[in-house]
Design a protein around this motif. Structure first.
Motif, PDB file in Angstrom:
ATOM      1  N   LEU A 171       0.826  -1.209   0.000  1.00  0.00           N
ATOM      2  CA  LEU A 171       0.000   0.000   0.000  1.00  0.00           C
ATOM      3  C   LEU A 171       0.861   1.261   0.000  1.00  0.00           C
ATOM      4  CD1 LEU A 171      -2.729  -1.186   2.531  1.00  0.00           C
ATOM      5  CD2 LEU A 171      -3.138  -0.563   0.147  1.00  0.00           C
ATOM      6  N   ILE A 172       1.981   1.233   0.706  1.00  0.00           N
ATOM      7  CA  ILE A 172       2.890   2.391   0.709  1.00  0.00           C
ATOM      8  C   ILE A 172       3.448   2.617  -0.693  1.00  0.00           C
ATOM      9  CG2 ILE A 172       5.129   3.232   1.532  1.00  0.00           C
ATOM     10  CD1 ILE A 172       4.457   1.901   4.248  1.00  0.00           C
ATOM     11  N   PHE A 173       3.810   1.543  -1.374  1.00  0.00           N
ATOM     12  CA  PHE A 173       4.299   1.668  -2.748  1.00  0.00           C
ATOM     13  C   PHE A 173       3.197   2.155  -3.685  1.00  0.00           C
ATOM     14  CE2 PHE A 173       7.922  -0.993  -1.462  1.00  0.00           C
ATOM     15  CZ  PHE A 173       8.944  -0.329  -2.145  1.00  0.00           C
ATOM     16  N   ALA A 174       1.943   1.797  -3.378  1.00  0.00           N
ATOM     17  CA  ALA A 174       0.831   2.223  -4.232  1.00  0.00           C
ATOM     18  C   ALA A 174       0.495   3.692  -4.033  1.00  0.00           C
ATOM     19  CB  ALA A 174      -0.407   1.368  -3.940  1.00  0.00           C
ATOM     20  N   PHE A 175       0.540   4.183  -2.774  1.00  0.00           N
ATOM     21  CA  PHE A 175       0.106   5.547  -2.473  1.00  0.00           C
ATOM     22  C   PHE A 175       1.256   6.494  -2.125  1.00  0.00           C
ATOM     23  CE2 PHE A 175      -3.961   3.315  -1.117  1.00  0.00           C
ATOM     24  CZ  PHE A 175      -4.634   3.667  -2.277  1.00  0.00           C
ATOM     25  N   GLY A 176       2.389   5.954  -1.712  1.00  0.00           N
ATOM     26  CA  GLY A 176       3.539   6.800  -1.415  1.00  0.00           C
ATOM     27  C   GLY A 176       3.556   7.405  -0.027  1.00  0.00           C
ATOM     28  N   GLY A 177       2.469   7.243   0.757  1.00  0.00           N
ATOM     29  CA  GLY A 177       2.398   7.842   2.091  1.00  0.00           C
ATOM     30  C   GLY A 177       1.761   6.931   3.110  1.00  0.00           C
ATOM     31  N   LEU A 178       2.059   7.168   4.383  1.00  0.00           N
ATOM     32  CA  LEU A 178       1.566   6.302   5.449  1.00  0.00           C
ATOM     33  C   LEU A 178       0.081   6.474   5.729  1.00  0.00           C
ATOM     34  CD1 LEU A 178       4.499   6.439   8.033  1.00  0.00           C
ATOM     35  CD2 LEU A 178       3.721   4.447   6.746  1.00  0.00           C
ATOM     36  N   SER A 187       4.122  11.504   3.641  1.00  0.00           N
ATOM     37  CA  SER A 187       4.605  10.887   2.405  1.00  0.00           C
ATOM     38  C   SER A 187       6.025  10.367   2.594  1.00  0.00           C
ATOM     39  CB  SER A 187       4.580  11.897   1.255  1.00  0.00           C
ATOM     40  OG  SER A 187       3.246  12.233   0.943  1.00  0.00           O
ATOM     41  N   ILE A 188       6.264   9.174   2.095  1.00  0.00           N
ATOM     42  CA  ILE A 188       7.591   8.576   2.165  1.00  0.00           C
ATOM     43  C   ILE A 188       8.348   8.831   0.866  1.00  0.00           C
ATOM     44  CG2 ILE A 188       8.835   6.374   2.361  1.00  0.00           C
ATOM     45  CD1 ILE A 188       6.596   5.441   4.198  1.00  0.00           C
ATOM     46  N   PHE A 189       7.623   8.772  -0.241  1.00  0.00           N
ATOM     47  CA  PHE A 189       8.213   9.122  -1.541  1.00  0.00           C
ATOM     48  C   PHE A 189       7.089   9.532  -2.485  1.00  0.00           C
ATOM     49  CE2 PHE A 189       7.435   4.559  -1.484  1.00  0.00           C
ATOM     50  CZ  PHE A 189       6.682   4.373  -2.631  1.00  0.00           C
ATOM     51  N   LYS A 190       7.432  10.253  -3.525  1.00  0.00           N
ATOM     52  CA  LYS A 190       6.452  10.690  -4.514  1.00  0.00           C
ATOM     53  C   LYS A 190       6.263   9.599  -5.557  1.00  0.00           C
ATOM     54  CE  LYS A 190       7.063  15.698  -4.113  1.00  0.00           C
ATOM     55  NZ  LYS A 190       7.371  16.953  -4.832  1.00  0.00           N
ATOM     56  N   ILE A 191       5.006   9.441  -5.979  1.00  0.00           N
ATOM     57  CA  ILE A 191       4.708   8.463  -7.024  1.00  0.00           C
ATOM     58  C   ILE A 191       5.199   9.014  -8.347  1.00  0.00           C
ATOM     59  CG2 ILE A 191       2.897   7.160  -8.190  1.00  0.00           C
ATOM     60  CD1 ILE A 191       3.258   6.385  -5.289  1.00  0.00           C
ATOM     61  N   SER A 192       6.090   8.291  -8.974  1.00  0.00           N
ATOM     62  CA  SER A 192       6.682   8.755 -10.235  1.00  0.00           C
ATOM     63  C   SER A 192       5.692   8.635 -11.384  1.00  0.00           C
ATOM     64  CB  SER A 192       7.933   7.930 -10.539  1.00  0.00           C
ATOM     65  OG  SER A 192       8.433   8.243 -11.808  1.00  0.00           O
ATOM     66  N   LYS A 193       5.686   9.634 -12.240  1.00  0.00           N
ATOM     67  CA  LYS A 193       4.810   9.603 -13.414  1.00  0.00           C
ATOM     68  C   LYS A 193       5.283   8.581 -14.439  1.00  0.00           C
ATOM     69  CE  LYS A 193       3.109  14.351 -13.056  1.00  0.00           C
ATOM     70  NZ  LYS A 193       2.969  15.651 -13.743  1.00  0.00           N
TER      71      LYS A 193
END
Length: 724
Positions: A183-190, A330-336
């Motif tokens: 889920l973190i990889f999907a949304f980028g934030g906790l 947010s832990i990382f931004k979702i890359s385009k």
């Protein structure tokens, strides 16, 4: 749906307060659920149950029994072993719960070298002996080099309950942390990543609290403790993932209220249709009148309803309060670039649709090959983990006190009933004729009867013996075999465990006219009735699922071909799943000890996955339909729909695979097989089917995909573009 979104936004605090109150109340009862669960669920009100009742009421057969298995080390003397056994049964003298206590010294053959066994019989069902087992645990003590272990159905039932609870905790420990990472990889934030887990836990707690109240009107199996969390966690996280993804997309350009209204209207609509597919899929189990299937239908349909309700009310209220804070921590931004990767993949599939369809079909058809070798069996003692004392003790008992040739024979009990007394000469002649027919059957090994017990073959001689013979000897025969107008026969068949030949034999002999009314019982009759009920009733559930799914998808997408494709692809992918499960478990690959496939697996996996996989179908096709209705270009709409939904479908599938696949590391074999089966089915569906077959077929069929509704709409749209 937009009005619902608006209503929840305006009353968000009240909605949350109501849910919190519901969670507190039902959470309390959820904790009590394990105390009302019992048995493996294979209860069926048929001839076997009626015969067993006759045996209990008229022939003194106990409703349940516990075996005490004694074992000594080689260094321990025989005298000390006998003393240990005697002391153990002296302690049991004050135990009042048993109907009968039989020590190893009362019958020949109950002591063999380092091993011995005793019996405790009860007038209670196995699942009702919780208090008695607790008392026995306090009375039975081991000594150095000497031990006594309880086994038998009551102990196995209790241990299965304990193992199921341990397995649930183990699966959650494995599945939830990995699901959070996905889920973190999907949304980028906790914040966004934690919400689906919250919804999952809330849905399961609420459902299990609700199911507790069903125990007042139904017998609930211990497997419901695994089934509800398995379905509920995977499904509710899927729903939340879809909903939150759409909300995050809309809130970038719109107000919180508008974003919520649009999300409820679009993602909420998809949740309703996909939830309805799963709900109807599980309802197909209602046709099978066996407790475990009824239980799973009851628990599964409840958790689907509550998961959808939670996703459509509790989750929107949470999002309305969080607003744009959904993006906090947010832990990382979702890359385009992720979107562009899915776009390129979609384009690749659409460029070579024939090659993609061919490759996908070849993989699925190869996976189907092992299905024809599938051997189904009713879960028994081997369902328990191999290290459980009750299983080890039962295996010790079978190895040392049941001859190997007897273990290869299956016992069938036949209760014959006559008009007058069974000791009447004419009735004895009819019994003799039945025995002669049975003994001529090639599958029959031995027929135990008053004739074999007395050593008399002729009817006249047996009649004289029963009337005028030694009273003690006559009583020994009649006490076991004859009760007024009823007589029992014990028939041993030359067939191994779970033999289809034995089930066929019982089915055929049940239908025969034997001259006397006959009722069949014993393990083989039990198995035959269970298999027959599933074979007879499962097609009704299958028809309901297929027809209902077709109608729902046709109504959702205004299309004829899309629901037909979805159903055919589902059947094909499920067939491939069953083939892989046979390869892993039955053929013993990937480090698995070969074991028969649990009878519940094909039915459960089909009904569960047929509905669950429609989640992805609805998620994907809904988005394609949105783009198609706005652009009128089927190919571009398919690419755009695949681009926007691939990441979310992949994430949802990964979570469902993790949550259900975590049960692969558990000890209860049917649950292990079920978890692996569902995980494999979802993996195949989310990759080969949803990412390859669906877009490739959408490309090949073009506008005919939307023939029912969209095709005509496109024609009208194009006609409006033409100059007057």
């Amino acid at each position: 749906m937009q009005k619902l979104g608006s209503y929840i936004y305006r009353n968000r605090k009240w909605v949350l307060l109501i849910w919190i109150a519901v969670i507190c109340v039902l959470g309390f009862f959820a904790l009590k659920l394990p105390s009302v669960l019992s048995g493996n669920g294979f209860e069926y009100k048929g001839e076997y149950a009626a015969t067993r009742k006759v045996m209990e009421n008229n022939f003194g057969q106990a409703k349940s029994s516990i075996i005490l298995v004694f074992e000594k080390k080689q260094t321990v003397s025989e005298d000390r072993f006998r003393t240990f056994i005697e002391e153990t049964f002296e302690k049991l003298a004050d135990f009042n719960g048993a109907k009968q206590i039989i020590t190893p010294f009362e019958r020949e053959g109950m002591i063999k070298g380092q091993y011995a066994y005793g019996l405790l019989t009860f007038n209670k069902k196995a699942e009702s002996l919780g208090n008695e087992i607790e008392q026995l645990n306090g009375l039975l003590k081991n000594k150095q080099g000497l031990k006594v272990t309880m086994t038998g159905e009551p102990i196995i039932v209790q241990d299965l309950n304990v193992a199921s609870q341990e397995d649930l905790a183990k699966a959650e420990m494995i599945g939830l942390p990995i699901a959070l990472v996905v889920l973190i990889f999907a949304f980028g934030g906790l914040v966004a990543a934690s919400l689906p887990l919250v919804i999952g836990v809330v849905s399961i707690l609420t459902t299990m609290g609700t199911v507790y109240f069903f125990s007042y009107g139904a017998d609930l199996t211990i497997f419901i403790l695994n089934i509800v969390p398995m379905i509920g966690l995977a499904l509710s996280i899927d729903f939340a993932l879809l909903f939150i993804n759409r909300y995050k997309e809309e809130v970038k350009t719109k107000s919180i209220r508008e974003a919520l209204e649009i999300t409820v209207a679009t993602a909420g609509r998809s949740i309703i249709f996909s939830g309805l597919c799963v709900f109807i899929g599980l309802s197909g189990l209602w046709f099978i009148k066996i407790d475990i299937f009824q239980n799973v239908a009851l628990g599964g349909m409840t958790v689907v309803f509550i998961s959808a309700l939670c996703a459509l009310t509790f989750l929107p209220a949470l999002l309305a309060i969080l607003g744009e804070n959904i993006n906090k921590l947010s832990i990382f931004k979702i890359s385009k670039t992720q979107t562009s990767i899915w776009h390129k993949f979609a384009g690749l599939v659409m460029k070579r649709p024939i090659m993609m369809v061919t490759a996908a079909l070849v993989i699925l058809l190869v996976g189907l090959i092992p299905v024809k070798q599938m051997v189904l069996a009713i879960p028994g003692t081997d369902s328990l983990p191999t290290n459980y004392p009750s299983r080890l003790a039962l295996e010790t008992f079978q190895d040392h006190f049941i001859a190997s040739e007897k273990r290869d024979e299956k016992k069938v009990t036949i209760v014959l009933q006559s008009q007058g007394s069974m000791m009447d000469k004419r009735n004895l002649e009819k019994v003799s004729q039945i025995i002669n027919k049975l003994e001529k059957d090639q599958l029959v090994s031995i027929v135990d009867s008053p004739f074999s017990a007395s050593g008399i073959k002729e009817v006249d001689q047996l009649f004289q013996f029963l009337i005028h013979g030694d009273k003690a000897m006559v009583a020994q025969v009649t006490n076991y075999f004859i009760r007024d107008n009823q007589l029992r026969l014990d028939v041993y068949l030359k067939t191994g465990e779970h033999s289809a030949k034995a089930r066929k034999w019982v089915s055929e002999w049940t239908e025969r006219d034997l001259g006397l009314k006959a009722s069949f019982g014993g393990p083989i009759k039990f198995e035959q009735e269970i298999f027959a009920e599933i074979v007879k009733k499962a097609p009704y559930g299958l028809v309901l699922i297929v027809v209902s799914t077709f109608v729902i998808l046709m109504a959702a997408f205004r299309s004829i071909l899309i629901p037909i494709k979805a159903i055919l692809m589902n059947v094909l992918s499920l067939g491939c799943t069953f083939g892989i499960v046979v390869w892993i478990f039955q053929q013993g690959h990937l480090g698995i000890t070969p074991v028969d496939i649990a009878l519940i697996l094909p039915v459960f996996v089909f009904t569960l996955v047929f509905g669950l996989s429609m989640d992805y179908e609805v998620f994907l096709i809904s988005r394609i339909q949105e783009f198609y209705l706005s652009s009128g270009d089927n190919s571009q709409a398919t690419i755009a729909g695949l681009t926007y939904t691939s990441k979310i479908i992949t994430s949802a599938a990964a979570i469902m695979i993790v949550v259900t696949g975590a049960f692969a590391f558990t000890g209860v074999m049917p649950v292990k097989q079920l978890g692996v089966g569902i995980a494999i089915a979802i993996f195949i569906d989310a990759t080969i089917v949803r990412m390859v077959l669906v877009p490739a077929l959408m490309k090949l069929l073009g506008d005919w995909n939307w023939w029912f509704f969209g095709y005509k709409q496109k024609q009208r749209r194009e006609s409006r573009k033409k100059p007057a």
